[in-house]
Design a protein around this motif. Structure first.
Motif, PDB file in Angstrom:
ATOM      1  N   GLY A   5       0.811  -1.205   0.000  1.00  0.00           N
ATOM      2  CA  GLY A   5       0.000   0.000   0.000  1.00  0.00           C
ATOM      3  C   GLY A   5       0.847   1.259   0.000  1.00  0.00           C
ATOM      4  N   PHE A   6       1.905   1.219   0.790  1.00  0.00           N
ATOM      5  CA  PHE A   6       2.820   2.358   0.851  1.00  0.00           C
ATOM      6  C   PHE A   6       3.410   2.622  -0.536  1.00  0.00           C
ATOM      7  N   VAL A  57       0.901   4.213  -2.893  1.00  0.00           N
ATOM      8  CA  VAL A  57       0.733   5.652  -2.707  1.00  0.00           C
ATOM      9  C   VAL A  57       1.929   6.408  -3.294  1.00  0.00           C
ATOM     10  N   LEU A  58       3.120   5.842  -3.144  1.00  0.00           N
ATOM     11  CA  LEU A  58       4.300   6.459  -3.761  1.00  0.00           C
ATOM     12  C   LEU A  58       4.147   6.539  -5.274  1.00  0.00           C
ATOM     13  N   ALA A 101       1.559   9.101  -6.334  1.00  0.00           N
ATOM     14  CA  ALA A 101       2.071  10.466  -6.284  1.00  0.00           C
ATOM     15  C   ALA A 101       2.922  10.748  -7.514  1.00  0.00           C
TER      16      ALA A 101
END
Lengths: 417, 519
Positions: free
Chosen positions: B391-392, B395-396, B399
């Motif tokens: 998930g991290f 999101v990276l 972005a």
């Protein structure tokens, strides 16, 4: 466009266009449906452990070891019948389907009867409903008497294997429903019954509130300290010229690359020589000087136009005042981003507290250490461990709900330089 | 303010009243530093060992040279005298103040604060509510000044009540009584006097007297602003880093004297079957876990970037595992991994049955012992790591995607490109810098694997069944804190650092050659 504009050709083209349009819509629907299916699938995988966490935190210890596992917390149901608390069971009543019943009379004399056609199928039923027919049959080399057994409206011939005892069960809602079953194997009726006192218990018995307090304190100090040093440092690196500035800054940025594990041993020795081992101070003071934070603030300050501060500077304002009165109010997004980053870092750090808070005294535990200690105790029921986990994630999740933007921004700024 | 008022009564010769005390103080600090240097060299009074002693001697020599420059500069009345004098006084305040406060137990006093804070933490709510109200008042704008004022006073009152409830008055009395105890008072006085002279040198008056110009004053400001950060960095990062390198060349149990053994620790690493096993484990882990934590994240991000409704919700959900904290999350998964009552094996059973029913066969569902089977334990760690990281990374990537020029996609739409073609030909190439960053951070994180196996295996040893989850960091931890082979453990740390550094460099070099990071 050389083809003749015959009515048929026009109609065909229109039909083709319509078909294309429909196909496109269908493709979009399938595409979106597929996209949502994948997204929902992953979301379920991400959410299920947390759902499981909350549910397990509300269970009784026995309920956590149930197989097959059930997600909702359940306890054996009881009811009040005739002024007495009785256990409830779910039993299949002949002719009535599955019913919720209670045990009215244990130890009714009964026999274990086997079907004549299929000796594997057996039933335990009271002897008062069975009449000896006088005939016998042989099953597995054993001669067994045959009884006429009445179950509800039906009477069948069955072989009596041996004597046993059953319980008489009476319907909870309808006292006319009556059935018999072996009490030991009867299925208990269950009701969904969250055990909220688990939270109370973990706080009272394990001093979990102290760990929570310690973590809050450490986190507040780390966030505030890092913000202070990063804001002053970032301002110096972005606006003030002095000898060696760029060299120091490059060293700083480079140091972000160095993994923390290299520092564990010497930092621990330093804590020993300062006398900070097994104190909360060891979790705070070394961590309020942060190269990443300084870098983040510096990058933001650089983007602030110079006109504002120059006007203030000409008016005779000191740099200290300019920093706090002009730069800081303009930099809320970056400050909030850094604050959320440090918040998560301080709240969730594990390896360093594990090294520096290694005593048996739980008064200086932070949540991660308290959880790890709890999880490592073989005797502890998973329900209490999970209640502790819930307590440890409530605050980060709440902060996340309110400050989601900054969490995501933090990721974005660290990702794209 | 006092310094300014004193200096306004300067004598006719242009020499302010404070000049003579300042010169005396400068000479005094130089003598003090020299005495400390001698004491450290002959090991009398100041007894420290190993790298600390060496560092101290070097620092004191540096300080002594600085003190000499300061005396000369002060007498010549040039800016250098002001600058170096100020630097010495500032450092004296920091160091003597630190020693005094540490002897008074102020840094470790946090535990007492924690005890007092416990039970009164609810009072924090007053402050938080005040903060929120003032925040909303600000956002609402207009004539909200009264509300803001009330909110601010609520915050102040909350803080005051909290301070009193936590026992600030007995605390202050305790503080005062410790201050005058033993040699603490000497350090405290030293720090206070240094602070007075630092303040004196900081005034505009001193700046005029020493002829400081604009650029020099800016530089002094800059150094002061950066000082807290740099001093902390030296004490808690750079210093320990150098010490760590030094320790890795010694054999040391942390109690007796360290013996210098040169490269022996590093040579031993190569024939240490446990270390090699840990390397093998971490490489297997990296090769499997890193692609699986990155590639699905890229696809998820591409879906999230499609601007369909509900995407913010999914983004938030995917981010949850990175917020929850590794200890809690690992304990949750430990229960899911439970081989007899865990959900994972139950789901495997159900899915196998389901497929079996479709194909009309009865298959034996595998029910692995996720944590105690040495051929599976590392896979459990991999699953957990991927779950946490995906998930991290999504999101990276998201972005990064939102930074891609939208007109590229519009042009592709005109050319009739489908979503797959757009992902392959626009998103992936344009996302190269983000990809390199994601892969690099995931690798750096993955190679330092410690928490997950440590907690999953607890209370058994973290190295797992048959050392199947032994990672370099676990090996380091065991060596340093159970075997007390601190020198050897430091060598493990540096070997791991070299590995991480090499791999990261490789990533960035490769993407650098493609010219992606050249900007």
């Amino acid at each position: 466009m050389t083809t003749a504009q015959t009515p048929e050709a026009v109609a065909a083209r229109k039909a083709q266009a319509k078909r294309d349009h429909r196909r496109k819509i269908i493709r979009t629907i399938i595409g979106r449906g597929g996209a949502y299916a994948v997204l929902i699938g992953f979301a379920a995988a991400m959410l299920f452990p947390f759902l499981f966490m909350v549910a397990t935190a509300l269970k009784t210890p026995e309920d956590t070891f149930r197989y097959p596992p059930k997600i909702l917390p359940r306890t054996a149901a009881t009811a009040e019948v005739g002024g007495e608390e009785v256990d409830l069971f779910t039993v299949e009543v002949p002719g009535e389907g599955v019913q919720t019943v209670f045990l009215a009379e244990p130890g009714v004399e009964a026999g274990l009867f086997a079907s004549l056609d299929d000796p594997e199928t057996t039933i335990s039923w009271p002897l008062e409903f069975a009449v000896d027919t006088g005939q016998t049959t042989t099953i597995d080399g054993e001669t067994l008497p045959i009884y006429a057994v009445t179950q509800g409206a039906e009477t069948v011939d069955l072989a009596l294997v041996r004597n046993t005892a059953v319980g008489r069960f009476v319907g909870l809602d309808d006292p006319n429903i009556e059935t018999f079953a072996v009490v030991r194997t009867a299925e208990r009726a269950e009701s969904i019954d969250p055990q909220w006192q688990n939270f109370r218990e973990i706080i009272d018995l394990r001093d979990f509130d102290r760990s929570l307090t310690n973590t809050i304190l450490v986190t507040i100090l780390v966030v505030a300290g890092t913000l202070f040093t990063s804001i002053t440092g970032g301002y110096a690196f972005s606006r003030l010229r002095f000898k060696g500035r760029n060299a120091i800054f490059v060293t700083y940025v480079g140091s972000i690359m160095i993994p923390f594990v290299v520092l564990i041993i010497p930092l621990f020795r330093l804590m020993v020589s300062f006398g900070w081992v097994n104190t909360l101070g060891s979790l705070v003071w070394p961590f309020i000087f942060n190269a990443y934070g300084t870098f983040l603030m510096r990058q933001f300050f650089v983007s602030i136009p110079k006109d504002l501060e120059e006007a203030a500077y000409i008016d005779g304002a000191k740099r200290w005042k300019i920093l706090w009165a002009i730069f800081v109010p303009l930099s809320w997004p970056a400050i909030a981003t850094l604050a959320t980053f440090m918040f998560l870092y301080a709240w969730n750090s594990f390896i360093w507290p594990l090294v520096s808070i290694n005593g048996a005294n739980s008064d200086d535990f932070v949540l991660t250490i308290a959880l790890q200690t709890l999880g490592g105790q073989a005797g502890e029921g998973p329900n209490l461990i999970f209640a502790a986990i819930v307590l440890s994630v409530i605050i980060p999740f709440t902060v996340f709900v309110f400050a989601q933007r900054y969490f995501v921004e933090n990721v974005a700024t660290s990702g794209i330089k | 303010m006092t310094a300014a008022s004193v200096s306004s009564v300067s004598t006719n010769s242009g020499e302010p009243r404070w000049f003579l005390p300042l010169v005396v103080w400068r000479v005094f600090t130089a003598v003090l530093l020299a005495a400390a240097l001698v004491a450290t060299v002959i090991q009398r009074g100041i007894v420290v060992d190993g790298p600390v002693r060496l560092t101290l001697i070097l620092a004191l020599i540096g300080g002594l040279i600085g003190a000499g420059i300061a005396i000369r500069g002060t007498l010549q009345r040039v800016h250098l005298g002001r600058l170096s004098g100020f630097a010495i006084d500032f450092l004296l305040v920091v160091i003597l103040g630190f020693i005094a406060l540490n002897r008074m137990g102020m840094f470790t006093g946090l535990d007492a604060v924690g005890e007092a804070f416990n039970g009164n933490a609810a009072l924090l709510l007053i402050i938080v509510v005040g903060w929120f109200v003032s925040g909303f008042a600000e956002r609402a704008g207009g004539n909200q000044r009264n509300i803001k004022l009330i909110a601010r006073w609520t915050m102040i009152a909350g803080a005051a009540i909290l301070a009193v409830a936590m026992g600030i008055f007995p605390g202050l009395i305790e503080f005062a009584s410790r201050l005058v105890r033993g040699e603490v008072v000497l350090f405290a006085i030293g720090a206070a006097v240094s602070a007075v002279f630092a303040r004196l040198l900081w005034t505009d008056d001193a700046a005029r007297f020493f002829g400081t110009n604009q650029a020099q004053s800016e530089a002094m400001d800059g150094m002061l602003f950066v000082a807290p950060n740099v001093l902390g960095f030296l004490a808690f990062f750079a210093g320990p880093l150098i010490v760590s390198a030094f320790i890795s060349f010694t054999e040391w149990d942390g109690l007796t004297d360290a013996t210098f053994v040169g490269f022996q620790n590093y040579i031993d690493l190569f024939s240490d079957s446990l270390f090699l096993k840990s390397l093998r484990n971490i490489l297997v882990f990296g090769v499997v876990a890193i692609p699986l934590a990155v590639v699905p994240a890229l696809l998820l991000a591409a879906l999230l970037n499609s601007k369909l409704p509900g995407m913010k919700f999914f983004r938030a959900v995917y981010f949850l595992p990175s917020i929850a904290g590794v200890v809690g999350v690992t304990l949750i998964w430990k229960q899911l991994f439970n081989s007899t009552v865990g959900y994972l094996n139950y789901m495997i059973l159900r899915v196998t049955e389901w497929f079996g029913a479709i194909f009309g066969a009865t298959w034996e569902a595998p029910q692995p012992q996720w944590i105690s089977d040495d051929s599976i334990a590392l896979i459990a760690v991999i699953i957990l790591f991927i779950w946490q990281q995906i998930g991290f990374n999504t999101v990276l990537f998201l972005a990064g995607m939102q930074g891609i020029d939208g007109t590229l996609y519009e042009a592709a739409d005109i050319d009739g490109a489908g979503p797959w073609a757009k992902l392959r030909n626009i998103t992936v190439p344009m996302l190269r810098p983000t990809t390199v960053f994601v892969v690099a951070t995931t690798t750096i994180l993955g190679l330092q694997l410690f928490n997950e196996p440590f907690i999953l295996q607890s209370p058994s040893p973290p190295s797992g069944p048959n050392n199947s989850t032994l990672t370099p960091v676990i090996y380091l931890y065991q060596n340093a804190f159970s075997e007390f082979q601190i020198g050897y453990a430091s060598a493990v740390a540096w070997a791991l650092f070299v590995l991480i550094f090499g791999i990261t460099l490789l990533y960035f070099r490769r993407s650098g050659e493609d010219g992606v990071l050249s900007s």
